[in-house]
Motif scaffolding. Structure first.
Motif, PDB file in Angstrom:
ATOM      1  N   GLY A   2       0.830  -1.185   0.000  1.00 15.70           N
ATOM      2  CA  GLY A   2       0.000   0.000   0.000  1.00 15.70           C
ATOM      3  C   GLY A   2       0.871   1.242   0.000  1.00 15.70           C
ATOM      4  O   GLY A   2       2.038   1.205   0.403  1.00 15.70           O
ATOM      5  N   GLY A   3       0.280   2.323  -0.467  1.00 14.26           N
ATOM      6  CA  GLY A   3       1.033   3.568  -0.558  1.00 14.26           C
ATOM      7  C   GLY A   3       1.449   4.115   0.790  1.00 14.26           C
ATOM      8  O   GLY A   3       2.483   4.775   0.917  1.00 14.26           O
ATOM      9  N   TRP A   4       0.644   3.853   1.826  1.00 17.69           N
ATOM     10  CA  TRP A   4       0.979   4.402   3.142  1.00 17.69           C
ATOM     11  C   TRP A   4       2.086   3.617   3.838  1.00 17.69           C
ATOM     12  O   TRP A   4       3.031   4.189   4.317  1.00 17.69           O
ATOM     13  CB  TRP A   4      -0.261   4.393   4.043  1.00 17.69           C
ATOM     14  CG  TRP A   4      -1.279   5.416   3.711  1.00 17.69           C
ATOM     15  CD1 TRP A   4      -1.240   6.757   3.988  1.00 17.69           C
ATOM     16  CD2 TRP A   4      -2.529   5.193   3.036  1.00 17.69           C
ATOM     17  NE1 TRP A   4      -2.377   7.371   3.521  1.00 17.69           N
ATOM     18  CE2 TRP A   4      -3.185   6.444   2.944  1.00 17.69           C
ATOM     19  CE3 TRP A   4      -3.157   4.052   2.514  1.00 17.69           C
ATOM     20  CZ2 TRP A   4      -4.435   6.592   2.345  1.00 17.69           C
ATOM     21  CZ3 TRP A   4      -4.394   4.206   1.923  1.00 17.69           C
ATOM     22  CH2 TRP A   4      -5.010   5.459   1.843  1.00 17.69           C
ATOM     23  N   PHE A   5       1.917   2.301   3.870  1.00 17.18           N
ATOM     24  CA  PHE A   5       2.732   1.507   4.793  1.00 17.18           C
ATOM     25  C   PHE A   5       3.633   0.493   4.101  1.00 17.18           C
ATOM     26  O   PHE A   5       4.216  -0.362   4.766  1.00 17.18           O
ATOM     27  CB  PHE A   5       1.828   0.818   5.813  1.00 17.18           C
ATOM     28  CG  PHE A   5       0.896   1.787   6.504  1.00 17.18           C
ATOM     29  CD1 PHE A   5       1.405   2.832   7.244  1.00 17.18           C
ATOM     30  CD2 PHE A   5      -0.477   1.670   6.365  1.00 17.18           C
ATOM     31  CE1 PHE A   5       0.562   3.747   7.862  1.00 17.18           C
ATOM     32  CE2 PHE A   5      -1.330   2.570   6.981  1.00 17.18           C
ATOM     33  CZ  PHE A   5      -0.820   3.617   7.732  1.00 17.18           C
ATOM     34  N   GLY A   6       3.741   0.541   2.775  1.00 16.68           N
ATOM     35  CA  GLY A   6       4.752  -0.236   2.079  1.00 16.68           C
ATOM     36  C   GLY A   6       4.402  -1.688   1.854  1.00 16.68           C
ATOM     37  O   GLY A   6       3.230  -2.051   1.722  1.00 16.68           O
ATOM     38  N   LEU A  66       4.380  -5.773   2.593  1.00 19.67           N
ATOM     39  CA  LEU A  66       4.372  -6.864   3.562  1.00 19.67           C
ATOM     40  C   LEU A  66       4.180  -8.174   2.804  1.00 19.67           C
ATOM     41  O   LEU A  66       3.626  -8.196   1.711  1.00 19.67           O
ATOM     42  CB  LEU A  66       3.217  -6.703   4.561  1.00 19.67           C
ATOM     43  CG  LEU A  66       3.320  -5.499   5.495  1.00 19.67           C
ATOM     44  CD1 LEU A  66       1.950  -5.152   6.049  1.00 19.67           C
ATOM     45  CD2 LEU A  66       4.283  -5.794   6.630  1.00 19.67           C
TER      46      LEU A  66
END
Lengths: 102, 371
Positions: free
Chosen positions: B57-61, B63
């Motif tokens: 995701g753009g916010w949290f990278g 996983l």
């Protein structure tokens, strides 16, 4: 005791509800800093590694913000002392996703 | 009776669709990881309960999530995708050099023999390997540091390594494809790489015989014919019968030879499927008709498959990793659209039925046959 508020996605990832409470023990007599809080948070919840800041550079991810005491601390030095009220546990250190896209 | 689990990655989470072997009634579970982009959700052939998800995701990278119980529970595993050694530079869209920068994992390819061994394809293009179930990822650096690397440029979707084929017969042989560098083959488990783009013709680049620079969208292989590869390129459907050394066009009578996915029938190695898209600037089907095209001759001669698919006012796209087959008999075919539909055919493509109609935009589809 430092109180940390995580955004919803990271609460889910870390399997926590509500605030995260951290016992932050820094270098003797040293200040409590953003870096120290995040190091402690990631040590306690290693699945958060890389989600708030780059794993290698330590740089805050572009769309993550840090707020406390009604101030935006996102662009403060990670080694700057955090506000007294955060260190005293009176106010939370807030981590949130920036208003961006969706 | 055996069953099927369809693994669906979407713009806003992961879904699993399960059925018994008749493939008539489906149970939909999800979203898992709601709100996150799931670029790829896939399972191990060695252990169908072992699933892996690329969550970003753009916010949290980035996983990576792993399930050991068929998707009931998940655990975040390692997400440290570091480039090893000197990072180097590739070409940016404007032709200037730009350092490699990790953005996300596009594709996960589990080993057919070991559920803990998985290859991962990254944007910016690099290949990673884990042998401990995703805890630790190591880059196979010979690909990114190939002498042609400084000349690689991203396609519109980024410089992504999106296709990984682990040759089932020639152990140690790996095929990968990168947009818009092209296809590469390793015969030594990733220690060295050979560009395999001879015969590709790409109007988007000035030198048609260029060793790299071709925008390969997807490659597939039938396990019984390891030297035969089928490719959907930016434009053109291609095939190779010599492990990628030479390619020839087999677009034949397709209404458009632009598209993203390509799949091969589980039991008929010369039966292949594509979803023609009108053009690279109009990412929707020609004439607003969603048609899968099937060739029973390994290309050149194609027939439209339309029964059960919308034949008017349909303007969805089907992404490169969003088509899959199962190994039941008759072979099941599945594909997902940017409109959130997942269609399936339980008769080799003769007729189609939507399993779900209203998911977020579908990024990937995989099919597992369950014992």
């Amino acid at each position: 005791m430092i109180r940390v508020v995580l955004p919803a996605h990271l609460k889910n990832l870390a399997h926590v509800t509500g605030e995260v409470r951290l016992e932050v023990t820094g270098p003797a007599a040293g200040p409590v800093t953003q870096r120290l809080v995040l190091d402690t948070l990631e040590a306690q919840h290693p699945m958060l590694l890389g989600t708030i800041r780059d794993r290698h550079s330590g740089k805050r991810r572009a769309f993550v913000r840090f707020y406390a005491c009604e101030e935006d601390l996102s662009n403060e030095s990670p080694d700057a002392p955090l506000p007294e009220r955060v260190v005293a546990g009176e106010e939370p250190f807030i981590i949130l996703g920036a208003m961006a896209g969706g | 009776m055996s069953g099927v689990r369809v693994l669906v990655g979407t713009r806003k989470g992961a879904f699993t669709l399960t059925s018994d072997g008749r493939r008539g009634d489906w149970t939909v579970e999800g979203p898992h990881f709601g709100g996150w982009e799931i670029f790829h959700l896939t399972g191990s052939r060695a252990d169908p309960k072992r699933l892996y998800a690329s969550q970003s995701g753009g916010w949290f990278g980035q996983l990576i999530q792993r399930s050991d119980d068929g998707g009931k529970t998940w655990s975040a595993v390692g997400n440290d995708f570091a480039y090893s050694g000197e990072v180097g530079e590739h070409l940016w869209y404007d032709g200037t050099p730009r350092p490699w920068e990790f953005k996300r994992i596009w594709h996960l390819e589990p080993s057919p023999d070991d559920p803990d061994t998985v290859y991962a394809g990254a944007e910016d293009a690099a290949l990673y390997l884990t042998t401990d179930g995703g805890q630790k990822w190591t880059e196979l650096t010979a690909l990114r540091t190939h002498p042609t690397g400084p000349a690689w440029q991203p396609g519109a979707g980024g410089m992504c390594l999106h296709t990984i084929i682990l040759d089932p017969v020639n152990k140690g042989r790996i095929y990968v494809a990168i947009s818009a560098a092209g296809a590469f083959r390793s015969d030594d488990a990733g220690a060295s790489w050979l560009p395999i783009n001879r015969g590709l013709r790409s109007g988007e680049i000035p030198d048609q015989d260029s060793e790299v620079g071709h925008c390969v969208h997807h490659i597939t292989q039938h396990p019984s014919r390891p030297d035969t590869l089928f490719m959907q390129k930016h434009w053109d459907v291609m095939r190779s019968d010599d492990a990628g050394a030479n390619w020839r066009e087999v677009s034949g009578n397709l209404p458009s030879d632009f598209g993203f996915p390509i799949a091969v029938h589980a039991h008929e190695p010369e039966t292949i499927y594509v979803v023609p898209i009108k053009s690279d600037s109009e990412h929707y089907p020609p004439e607003g008709k969603l048609r899968v095209y099937r060739s029973r001759t390994g290309g050149d001669d194609w027939e439209p498959l339309t029964k059960g698919l919308p034949q008017s006012d349909c303007y969805v796209n089907v992404y490169r990793d969003a088509m899959a087959v199962d190994t039941l008999d008759p072979c099941g075919i599945y594909f997902g659209t940017t409109g959130g539909q997942v269609y399936h055919s339980a008769d080799g493509g003769d007729s189609w039925t939507p399993i779900v109609r209203d998911l977020p935009a579908v990024l990937s589809v995989e099919a597992q046959v369950l014992p």
